[in-house]
Design a protein around this motif. Structure first.
Motif, PDB file in Angstrom:
ATOM      1  N   ASP A 230       0.827  -1.212   0.000  1.00 27.39           N
ATOM      2  CA  ASP A 230       0.000   0.000   0.000  1.00 27.39           C
ATOM      3  C   ASP A 230       0.861   1.261   0.000  1.00 27.39           C
ATOM      4  OD1 ASP A 230      -2.356  -1.482   0.068  1.00 27.39           O
ATOM      5  OD2 ASP A 230      -2.303  -1.632   2.256  1.00 27.39           O
ATOM      6  N   ILE A 231       1.949   1.243   0.774  1.00 28.47           N
ATOM      7  CA  ILE A 231       2.843   2.401   0.808  1.00 28.47           C
ATOM      8  C   ILE A 231       3.515   2.590  -0.542  1.00 28.47           C
ATOM      9  CG2 ILE A 231       4.831   3.450   1.957  1.00 28.47           C
ATOM     10  CD1 ILE A 231       4.226   1.750   4.409  1.00 28.47           C
ATOM     11  N   ALA A 232       3.941   1.488  -1.139  1.00 32.09           N
ATOM     12  CA  ALA A 232       4.596   1.556  -2.452  1.00 32.09           C
ATOM     13  C   ALA A 232       3.654   2.146  -3.494  1.00 32.09           C
ATOM     14  CB  ALA A 232       5.054   0.167  -2.874  1.00 32.09           C
ATOM     15  N   GLU A 233       2.403   1.696  -3.490  1.00 35.99           N
ATOM     16  CA  GLU A 233       1.430   2.202  -4.459  1.00 35.99           C
ATOM     17  C   GLU A 233       1.138   3.681  -4.218  1.00 35.99           C
ATOM     18  OE1 GLU A 233      -1.929  -0.361  -4.102  1.00 35.99           O
ATOM     19  OE2 GLU A 233      -1.025  -1.971  -5.314  1.00 35.99           O
ATOM     20  N   TYR A 234       1.131   4.088  -2.943  1.00 34.86           N
ATOM     21  CA  TYR A 234       0.899   5.497  -2.619  1.00 34.86           C
ATOM     22  C   TYR A 234       2.038   6.352  -3.143  1.00 34.86           C
ATOM     23  CZ  TYR A 234      -0.263   9.630   0.145  1.00 34.86           C
ATOM     24  OH  TYR A 234      -0.585  10.909   0.536  1.00 34.86           O
ATOM     25  N   PHE A 235       3.264   5.901  -2.936  1.00 33.90           N
ATOM     26  CA  PHE A 235       4.431   6.624  -3.443  1.00 33.90           C
ATOM     27  C   PHE A 235       4.368   6.738  -4.970  1.00 33.90           C
ATOM     28  CE2 PHE A 235       7.971   6.325   0.010  1.00 33.90           C
ATOM     29  CZ  PHE A 235       7.093   6.900   0.914  1.00 33.90           C
ATOM     30  N   GLU A 236       4.017   5.638  -5.600  1.00 34.76           N
ATOM     31  CA  GLU A 236       3.948   5.633  -7.066  1.00 34.76           C
ATOM     32  C   GLU A 236       2.906   6.623  -7.571  1.00 34.76           C
ATOM     33  OE1 GLU A 236       5.290   1.161  -8.435  1.00 34.76           O
ATOM     34  OE2 GLU A 236       3.242   1.435  -7.704  1.00 34.76           O
ATOM     35  N   GLN A 237       1.804   6.737  -6.827  1.00 35.81           N
ATOM     36  CA  GLN A 237       0.722   7.626  -7.248  1.00 35.81           C
ATOM     37  C   GLN A 237       1.085   9.095  -7.063  1.00 35.81           C
ATOM     38  OE1 GLN A 237      -3.002   6.909  -5.298  1.00 35.81           O
ATOM     39  NE2 GLN A 237      -4.006   8.686  -6.193  1.00 35.81           N
ATOM     40  N   ILE A 238       1.591   9.466  -5.872  1.00 35.54           N
ATOM     41  CA  ILE A 238       1.843  10.885  -5.614  1.00 35.54           C
ATOM     42  C   ILE A 238       3.051  11.402  -6.385  1.00 35.54           C
ATOM     43  CG2 ILE A 238       0.744  10.855  -3.348  1.00 35.54           C
ATOM     44  CD1 ILE A 238       3.529  10.787  -2.101  1.00 35.54           C
ATOM     45  N   PHE A 239       4.020  10.507  -6.645  1.00 37.24           N
ATOM     46  CA  PHE A 239       5.210  10.942  -7.372  1.00 37.24           C
ATOM     47  C   PHE A 239       5.159  10.590  -8.858  1.00 37.24           C
ATOM     48  CE2 PHE A 239       7.320  10.404  -3.052  1.00 37.24           C
ATOM     49  CZ  PHE A 239       7.360  11.773  -2.805  1.00 37.24           C
ATOM     50  N   GLU A 240       4.055   9.877  -9.243  1.00 36.75           N
ATOM     51  CA  GLU A 240       3.892   9.468 -10.641  1.00 36.75           C
ATOM     52  C   GLU A 240       5.146   8.759 -11.143  1.00 36.75           C
ATOM     53  OE1 GLU A 240       2.627  12.670 -13.129  1.00 36.75           O
ATOM     54  OE2 GLU A 240       0.840  13.095 -11.946  1.00 36.75           O
ATOM     55  N   ILE A 241       5.503   7.706 -10.396  1.00 39.96           N
ATOM     56  CA  ILE A 241       6.707   6.946 -10.710  1.00 39.96           C
ATOM     57  C   ILE A 241       6.390   5.461 -10.613  1.00 39.96           C
ATOM     58  CG2 ILE A 241       7.491   6.917  -8.307  1.00 39.96           C
ATOM     59  CD1 ILE A 241      10.341   7.145  -9.314  1.00 39.96           C
ATOM     60  N   ASP A 242       7.032   4.665 -11.429  1.00 38.56           N
ATOM     61  CA  ASP A 242       6.844   3.216 -11.404  1.00 38.56           C
ATOM     62  C   ASP A 242       8.037   2.588 -10.707  1.00 38.56           C
ATOM     63  OD1 ASP A 242       6.257   0.588 -11.773  1.00 38.56           O
ATOM     64  OD2 ASP A 242       6.527   0.579 -13.956  1.00 38.56           O
TER      65      ASP A 242
END
Length: 282
Positions: A230-242
């Motif tokens: 969940d944390i990883a997906e949140y980071f990916e979403q807010i920073f728009e990074i894969d």
């Protein structure tokens, strides 16, 4: 003796942490905290009365570092209680003015005690034998009048000033947090205004993965009740990074032969350097 005193402070901190979690009202919390700290202060005094310091250096350590930890908490909660009891009723503009005025009072203390503040913050020790040993007072050292009314068997000329410095740091943080909360409330009332800039992660994906695992290990989010995914997906979403195969990246990080926490170590080093070079003390 100092080991007994340190254990007493550890137990006090545990009690204060419990109060912080269990009591939301800051006034009630402060009242309870002051009561507990006063009992600990009495016990600390008994330790000093029943034991003798083995050396001058042990006495200096006690009055320079150990006792101020306890006294500073007493000053802090007592001041927060007074600040909140006197807080005016009114809108955000009135409250901001009130909290800014309290911050100004802290600045006045800093200005009045600049010489000792610089001595203490710089880690100087050449006057410790006068500042932090009992019975070594010198009227030329700008003594506060309270010292002449204090119990000289449990006080030195400057241990209370150290406590004030430590307490003021905490009070400043509290006041600044209150101001931030007011600003956030203003922002919410203004239709939840969005940030003017967009933050992009410009570091490496490996560095972000290292940070991701560190934050998850510390239980930083939702009191630790959140999955790594969940944390990883949140980071990916807010920073728009894969982040890709971040679990595999972590295995590679763990397999490093030296400095496995390369990014975290760099953060620590950079922050410490910034603290050492900071010009704005208050």
């Amino acid at each position: 003796m100092n080991s007994k005193a340190s254990n007493l402070i550890i137990n006090l901190n545990e009690q204060l942490n419990f109060i912080d979690l269990e009591i939301d009202n800051i006034i009630t919390k402060s009242e309870k905290a002051v009561d507990i700290i006063l009992k600990s202060m009495t016990n600390l005094k008994k330790i000093v009365q029943k034991n003798k310091f083995k050396s001058d250096s042990e006495e200096i350590l006690f009055f320079k570092e150990i006792k101020p930890q306890l006294t500073s908490k007493l000053i802090y909660y007592n001041m927060i209680y007074k600040i909140e009891m006197k807080r005016p009723n009114g809108g955000n503009r009135i409250l901001k003015k009130y909290y800014h005025n309290e911050l100004s009072k802290l600045k006045s203390f800093f200005d009045n005690e600049l010489e000792f503040y610089q001595y203490y913050r710089s880690g100087s020790i050449y006057l410790d034998y006068k500042y932090f040993q009992r019975g070594k007072f010198d009227i030329k050292l700008a003594l506060d009048s309270y010292y002449f009314e204090a119990d000289t068997s449990f006080s030195t000329s400057h241990d209370f000033k150290v406590a004030r410095i430590l307490a003021n740091d905490l009070i400043q943080l509290y006041l600044e947090n209150q101001l931030v909360m007011i600003e956030n409330k203003d922002g919410f009332e203004k239709s939840q205004r969005k940030p003017n800039i967009k933050l992009m992660w410009t570091g490496s994906k490996v560095a972000l993965t290292e940070l991701l695992y560190a934050l998850h290990s510390e239980g930083t989010f939702n009191n630790g009740a959140v999955d790594l995914k969940d944390i990883a997906e949140y980071f990916e979403q807010i920073f728009e990074i894969d982040l890709g195969q971040y679990r595999r990246a972590f295995l590679e990080i763990r397999a490093r032969k030296s400095d496995r926490t390369k990014f975290i170590s760099s953060l620590n080093e950079t922050l410490l350097k910034r603290m050492d070079n900071a010009d704005d003390i208050i």
